[in-house]
Enzyme design. Sequence first.
Site, PDB file in Angstrom:
ATOM      1  N   HIS A 165       0.815  -1.217   0.000  1.00  0.00           N
ATOM      2  CA  HIS A 165       0.000   0.000   0.000  1.00  0.00           C
ATOM      3  C   HIS A 165       0.847   1.265   0.000  1.00  0.00           C
ATOM      4  CE1 HIS A 165      -3.705  -2.182   0.416  1.00  0.00           C
ATOM      5  NE2 HIS A 165      -3.383  -2.687   1.592  1.00  0.00           N
ATOM      6  N   ASP A 201      -2.918 -10.400  -2.511  1.00  0.00           N
ATOM      7  CA  ASP A 201      -3.481  -9.979  -1.241  1.00  0.00           C
ATOM      8  C   ASP A 201      -4.964  -9.655  -1.440  1.00  0.00           C
ATOM      9  OD1 ASP A 201      -2.290  -8.640   1.544  1.00  0.00           O
ATOM     10  OD2 ASP A 201      -4.094  -7.625   0.841  1.00  0.00           O
ATOM     11  N   ASP A 290      -4.718 -12.913   3.458  1.00  0.00           N
ATOM     12  CA  ASP A 290      -5.972 -12.414   4.019  1.00  0.00           C
ATOM     13  C   ASP A 290      -7.156 -12.742   3.126  1.00  0.00           C
ATOM     14  OD1 ASP A 290      -4.904 -10.701   2.152  1.00  0.00           O
ATOM     15  OD2 ASP A 290      -5.150  -8.883   3.335  1.00  0.00           O
TER      16      ASP A 290
END
Length: 347
Positions: A165, A201, A290
């Site tokens: 990010h 992700d 995740d």
Amino acid sequence: MHIFHNTVHGKHDGRQEMFRGKLVPCHETPARLEYVLDALRQRGIGALQAPSAADMDLIRRVHSSRYVDFLQRAWADWIALDPANADLDILPSVWPVRGFRHDISPTNFAAQVGLFSFDSGSPLTAGTWEAATAGAACAIDAARAVSAAGGPQAAMALTRPPGHHAGADFFGGYCFLNNAALAAQALREAGAERVAVLDIDYHHGNGTQSIFYERGDVLTVSVHGDPTTEYPFFLGYADESGQGAGAGCNLNLPLPAGTDFAAWTQALDQGIAAVRRFKADAVVIALGVDTYAGDPISKFTLQSADYFQVGARLAQLGLPTVFTMEGGYAVAEVGINVANVLEGYAG
């Protein structure tokens, strides 16, 4: 597989984050990596090694100098404001949004934090800089290892905080330095003419996309939760395909909440096909687990056994591969799921 382990990752240990309107204990904790380490040791996967010193010149070729300088001095500046701040983490409270200027670096510390961040859920702590630069070193060393003559086919940067990010000049999403982007840059500088970053992700790799969006030598692909409902919300849509020299070199594959393994695998296969069409010489896998059904902040439904197949599919690319550790917040299962990917990759 060579595994470059960030031995000082625990120095980044946030106390609280802002989550859904309240301060809560951080989801991104040192325990995440410890569970992965335990799983790898129990199964005998890879040889752990510490990284060399971080290549700051390469880091500054990916991240802006004023941003790197801010991260390096942030904690000292915070304590200089008030020694009692040692008992608090740094969280932003003001941001320069539409219509505000970004070219001026204010002297007010709160304004500096806001200038270089995009959310209030990523605490900057006393050990953030040391942990983040050691993680960057892991990513760079992993890339150089798979690029070396006689080196391994695959290597992993086993580190936290995660990175995908973080943009060239901003942090957020628990990320401060973009390990996947640093690995891709290191692969390019080691001789790979074309590099792909495949991000699996749950959350879109907005920082990686923004770093390479106007470059034609790095393909960025992301399979992630639909940003109309999922973080980071403001990037990751299917119509974002690159710009300028990078036109056609970005592929986003957003999926709705509740996506199961069969549908997720179809998107992964599209991403793998794009890497092949790009004729990449090497690939970086931004590995977030995740996507697991039990993850507390994500909404896909992959099961632990599915990650063996994920690894096997990635291995079919047959390319020098760098894995960077990204998300995964079902802490007790994160080690199982990462180990399953690496076992699947190894066949």
